[in-house]
Design an enzyme around this catalytic site. Structure first.
Site, mmCIF file in Angstrom:
data_model
loop_
_atom_site.group_PDB
_atom_site.id
_atom_site.type_symbol
_atom_site.label_atom_id
_atom_site.label_comp_id
_atom_site.label_asym_id
_atom_site.label_seq_id
_atom_site.Cartn_x
_atom_site.Cartn_y
_atom_site.Cartn_z
ATOM 1 N N ASP A 102 -10.048 21.481 -2.639
ATOM 2 C CA ASP A 102 -9.608 21.276 -1.894
ATOM 3 C C ASP A 102 -10.087 19.095 -2.895
ATOM 4 O OD1 ASP A 102 -8.813 23.254 -0.534
ATOM 5 O OD2 ASP A 102 -9.587 22.159 1.258
HETATM 6 N N1 URA Z 1 -12.847 25.976 1.294
HETATM 7 C C1 URA Z 1 -11.847 24.927 2.012
HETATM 8 O O1 URA Z 1 -11.889 25.225 2.682
HETATM 9 N N2 URA Z 1 -11.755 24.148 0.778
HETATM 10 C C2 URA Z 1 -12.264 23.847 -0.628
HETATM 11 O O2 URA Z 1 -12.089 23.201 -1.565
HETATM 12 C C3 URA Z 1 -13.298 25.758 -1.235
HETATM 13 C C4 URA Z 1 -13.446 25.997 -0.253
#
Ligand code: URA
Length: 233
Positions: A102
């Site tokens: 993310d």
């Molecule tokens: N889980 C999440 O919530 N975000 C990420 O970027 C990777 C795994």
């Protein structure tokens, strides 16, 4: 493969651009001898403007993804590809991120142009453990380890329970979580399912390949031994 095509595929320009590079004498061997488009020479001896060629196809690299950049190619904002040389964005075969992090997650992000390797890493069958370090808005309750390890946790709007995951408590609001899947916002949603909220999230390892001391925003090419670490227990 003909030199013009090979160099064009690395993102140095169209075949026409690369032909022009040859014509203007900017492509040489290691001794500075001008090369011609139909020469047959070892890859590692080729120089463009006195610089060695970028790595050939079969390229895998790791980045310490900083916060605030997305893994998309098309996002109009800051993207992880902006942190690589511009040529890497237009290579053929394409260099893709191995899964995504993310925008608000930092840490270990892999890129590869090897489609089979990419699928091997992300396939749940490969059982590659991705470890995340999270800081949380509230103290851990104490039952999260059991909840995540059970193999029965169902995330909101999903029908398939999560595979067992391993929680290591590092402090009252600080934990490490190892997961083998890569579902959308998985780690944040897992802590949400346990009544908590992730404040910061960083991926610290994939298999036995660790982020180590690579500074945020930096990247480096992996050698074959490091790629093998991804599949090591
Ligand atoms: N889980 C999440 O919530 N975000 C990420 O970027 C990777 C795994």
């Amino acid at each position: 493969m003909k030199l013009v095509k090979l160099i064009a595929n690395l993102g140095y320009g169209s075949r026409k651009d690369v032909t022009q590079l040859f014509r203007s004498g900017r492509i040489t061997d290691a001794e500075g001898e001008v090369l011609y488009a139909d020469d047959v020479v070892p890859y590692e001896t080729i120089r463009v403007d006195d610089e060695p060629l970028d790595p050939p196809p079969g390229l895998t690299l790791m980045m310490n993804k900083p916060l605030g950049v997305t893994c998309s190619r098309k996002d109009p904002g800051r993207v992880v590809y902006d942190l690589l040389p511009p040529r890497y964005r237009v290579r053929s075969p394409a260099l893709s991120t191995v899964g995504r992090l993310d925008r608000d997650t930092s840490g270990l992000l892999l890129f590869t142009d090897d489609g089979a390797l990419l699928h091997r890493i992300i396939s749940p069958k490969a059982n590659v453990t991705k470890v995340y370090e999270a800081t949380l808005a509230q103290d851990l309750r104490g039952d999260e380890g059991e909840l995540f390890a059970g193999g029965t946790l169902l995330l909101e709007a999903e029908t398939e329970p999560l595979a067992p995951a391993v929680l290591d408590v590092l402090g009252p609001r600080h934990a490490r979580l190892g997961v083998t899947e890569g579902r959308y916002h998985q780690v944040r949603r897992m802590f949400a399912a346990a009544g908590n909220h992730v404040e910061t999230l960083q991926r610290v390892s994939i298999g036995a390949l660790a982020l180590g001391e690579l500074p945020p925003g930096e990247w480096r090419v992996l050698d074959a031994d490091e790629v093998a670490l991804i599949f090591a227990p």
